[in-house]
Motif scaffolding. Structure first.
Motif, mmCIF file in Angstrom:
data_model
loop_
_atom_site.group_PDB
_atom_site.id
_atom_site.type_symbol
_atom_site.label_atom_id
_atom_site.label_comp_id
_atom_site.label_asym_id
_atom_site.label_seq_id
_atom_site.Cartn_x
_atom_site.Cartn_y
_atom_site.Cartn_z
ATOM 1 N N TYR A 241 -87.461 28.200 -64.058
ATOM 2 C CA TYR A 241 -86.380 29.046 -63.565
ATOM 3 C C TYR A 241 -85.809 28.452 -62.282
ATOM 4 O O TYR A 241 -86.407 27.583 -61.665
ATOM 5 N N ARG B 286 -82.595 30.784 -66.127
ATOM 6 C CA ARG B 286 -83.612 30.089 -66.924
ATOM 7 C C ARG B 286 -83.054 28.708 -67.250
ATOM 8 O O ARG B 286 -81.978 28.587 -67.809
ATOM 9 N N LEU C 62 -83.403 37.850 -64.422
ATOM 10 C CA LEU C 62 -82.583 37.004 -65.280
ATOM 11 C C LEU C 62 -81.346 37.761 -65.748
ATOM 12 O O LEU C 62 -80.230 37.246 -65.697
ATOM 13 N N GLU C 63 -81.551 38.986 -66.199
ATOM 14 C CA GLU C 63 -80.438 39.803 -66.683
ATOM 15 C C GLU C 63 -79.477 40.170 -65.554
ATOM 16 O O GLU C 63 -78.267 40.289 -65.778
ATOM 17 N N LEU D 130 -89.300 39.074 -64.036
ATOM 18 C CA LEU D 130 -88.482 37.904 -64.351
ATOM 19 C C LEU D 130 -87.333 38.286 -65.276
ATOM 20 O O LEU D 130 -86.190 37.878 -65.063
ATOM 21 N N LYS D 131 -87.645 39.073 -66.298
ATOM 22 C CA LYS D 131 -86.613 39.491 -67.250
ATOM 23 C C LYS D 131 -85.511 40.267 -66.539
ATOM 24 O O LYS D 131 -84.323 40.024 -66.772
ATOM 25 N N TYR D 132 -85.888 41.174 -65.670
ATOM 26 C CA TYR D 132 -84.902 41.959 -64.930
ATOM 27 C C TYR D 132 -83.995 41.048 -64.098
ATOM 28 O O TYR D 132 -82.769 41.170 -64.127
ATOM 29 N N SER E 183 -93.714 39.190 -65.959
ATOM 30 C CA SER E 183 -92.684 38.907 -66.968
ATOM 31 C C SER E 183 -91.574 39.951 -66.961
ATOM 32 O O SER E 183 -90.401 39.615 -67.171
ATOM 33 N N ALA E 184 -91.913 41.205 -66.704
ATOM 34 C CA ALA E 184 -90.872 42.245 -66.649
ATOM 35 C C ALA E 184 -89.940 42.023 -65.468
ATOM 36 O O ALA E 184 -88.722 42.216 -65.577
#
Length: 78
Positions: free
Chosen positions: A56, A50, A43-44, A39-41, A36-37
């Motif tokens: 995704y 998303r 995405l940002e 993916l978050k990186y 999850s970390a």
């Protein structure tokens, strides 16, 4: 924490997403080494988009002919 080969994880995820019109699920990402970390990186950073809950897309990959059906199919799998 286990070592994660970033290039290998990206190649594996990209190859999988390429067969699915550029899409992948959060579960598929985790199976290829993206937690999850990660993916978050991405995405940002704009590397992933998303498109739905747990769904995704890699924006550099081409869209499939039946894009809407692929999204529905992947969303309903999990």
């Amino acid at each position: 924490m286990a070592y994660r080969d970033q290039k290998s994880a990206l190649r594996t995820l990209s190859a999988l997403a390429n067969t699915q019109g550029g899409y992948f699920t959060a579960r598929q990402a985790a199976e290829t080494g993206y937690g999850s970390a990660h993916l978050k990186y991405h995405l940002e950073a704009g590397n992933f988009d998303r498109v739905g809950r747990g769904l995704y897309r890699i924006p550099t990959l081409p869209y499939a002919e039946h894009d809407d059906l692929l999204r529905l199919w992947l969303s309903s799998r999990g």
